[in-house]
Design a protein around this motif. Structure first.
Motif, PDB file in Angstrom:
ATOM      1  N   GLY A  33       0.803  -1.224   0.000  1.00  0.00           N
ATOM      2  CA  GLY A  33       0.000   0.000   0.000  1.00  0.00           C
ATOM      3  C   GLY A  33       0.832   1.268   0.000  1.00  0.00           C
ATOM      4  O   GLY A  33       2.007   1.281   0.371  1.00  0.00           O
ATOM      5  N   LYS A  34       0.194   2.355  -0.415  1.00  0.00           N
ATOM      6  CA  LYS A  34       0.852   3.664  -0.461  1.00  0.00           C
ATOM      7  C   LYS A  34       0.965   4.219   0.967  1.00  0.00           C
ATOM      8  O   LYS A  34      -0.020   4.334   1.687  1.00  0.00           O
ATOM      9  CB  LYS A  34       0.030   4.616  -1.323  1.00  0.00           C
ATOM     10  CG  LYS A  34       0.650   5.980  -1.451  1.00  0.00           C
ATOM     11  CD  LYS A  34      -0.209   6.904  -2.292  1.00  0.00           C
ATOM     12  CE  LYS A  34       0.422   8.290  -2.323  1.00  0.00           C
ATOM     13  NZ  LYS A  34      -0.456   9.256  -2.986  1.00  0.00           N
ATOM     14  N   GLN A  35       2.192   4.580   1.354  1.00  0.00           N
ATOM     15  CA  GLN A  35       2.416   5.097   2.704  1.00  0.00           C
ATOM     16  C   GLN A  35       1.881   6.517   2.836  1.00  0.00           C
ATOM     17  O   GLN A  35       1.878   7.287   1.885  1.00  0.00           O
ATOM     18  CB  GLN A  35       3.906   5.047   3.037  1.00  0.00           C
ATOM     19  CG  GLN A  35       4.414   3.631   3.127  1.00  0.00           C
ATOM     20  CD  GLN A  35       5.560   3.493   4.102  1.00  0.00           C
ATOM     21  OE1 GLN A  35       6.038   4.461   4.654  1.00  0.00           O
ATOM     22  NE2 GLN A  35       5.978   2.268   4.317  1.00  0.00           N
ATOM     23  N   VAL A  36       1.423   6.831   4.070  1.00  0.00           N
ATOM     24  CA  VAL A  36       0.895   8.158   4.378  1.00  0.00           C
ATOM     25  C   VAL A  36       1.757   8.787   5.466  1.00  0.00           C
ATOM     26  O   VAL A  36       2.635   8.143   6.034  1.00  0.00           O
ATOM     27  CB  VAL A  36      -0.585   8.078   4.830  1.00  0.00           C
ATOM     28  CG1 VAL A  36      -1.464   7.576   3.701  1.00  0.00           C
ATOM     29  CG2 VAL A  36      -0.746   7.218   6.062  1.00  0.00           C
ATOM     30  N   ASP A  37       1.493  10.034   5.758  1.00  0.00           N
ATOM     31  CA  ASP A  37       2.242  10.768   6.779  1.00  0.00           C
ATOM     32  C   ASP A  37       2.043  10.111   8.146  1.00  0.00           C
ATOM     33  O   ASP A  37       0.941  10.120   8.704  1.00  0.00           O
ATOM     34  CB  ASP A  37       1.758  12.221   6.799  1.00  0.00           C
ATOM     35  CG  ASP A  37       2.493  13.072   7.821  1.00  0.00           C
ATOM     36  OD1 ASP A  37       3.518  12.611   8.369  1.00  0.00           O
ATOM     37  OD2 ASP A  37       2.046  14.211   8.066  1.00  0.00           O
TER      38      ASP A  37
END
Length: 197
Positions: free
Chosen positions: A32-36
């Motif tokens: 998955g795309k990492q977030v802050d």
């Protein structure tokens, strides 16, 4: 003040009926795309604060806490879903009134909701019970930990509990907990029980 800050947090979210998306598994999500992570941890911190009087949030918030190191878009969606649920249930919660006489009673049962004892392995589970007595004993130990946490938490609200009854339906597990001669398997639980009473 607390209600006002919560209203500010959930103002931007539409309401939902459940604290978690049904039939959606929350896992590590390596692709998955990492977030802050700082934003994610801040949101989790706010939710952790609300679990004190919202037991309906404990499970889902604890699931989300597991992924603070590398949160992805999937994890952030789960946290936002919890805020959407809060938006719908903002006036719900446990309220402790100092003027009310309150008692605390605990029940422990390792029946697994009628499904019987199962042997399975998990990274979170340190040991598998090999008998029903041991399963009940492990359940009593976990219940004692929860009692200590709850007693400590309620002390912050001004409630004092010296003795908290703990009920179990397995006579052998009770006998193991109450025996005067301790051995290595029962020593930890006996110490916890002594602390509660």
């Amino acid at each position: 003040m607390l209600l006002k800050s919560l209203k500010n947090l959930v103002l931007f979210y539409d309401s939902v009926d459940t604290p978690m998306i049904e039939n959606k598994k929350l896992d590590e999500d390596l692709q998955g795309k990492q977030v802050d992570a700082t934003l994610y941890r801040g949101m989790i911190g706010s939710l952790m604060y609300f679990t004190a009087n919202r037991p309906d949030l404990n499970y889902v918030v604890c699931l989300c806490v597991r992924y603070q190191a590398k949160p992805t878009k999937k994890h952030l969606q789960a946290v936002k879903w919890i805020f959407r649920y809060l938006n719908r249930t903002i006036n719900m919660g446990l309220w402790y009134s100092k003027d009310t006489d309150m008692s605390l009673t605990a029940y422990a049962d390792a029946d697994h909701a009628g499904f019987g004892r199962r042997g399975w392995s998990s990274k979170k589970q340190k040991r598998t019970a090999i008998s029903s007595i041991e399963a009940e004993y492990i359940t009593l130990s976990g219940c004692c930990s929860q009692i200590l946490w709850m007693r400590s938490h309620l002390t912050d609200y001004g409630f004092q509990f010296n003795k908290i009854p703990l009920y179990c339906d397995n006579k052998s597990a009770i006998a193991l907990c109450c025996q005067h001669v301790q051995h290595f398997k029962s020593k930890a639980l006996s110490n916890i029980l002594a602390t509660i009473s």
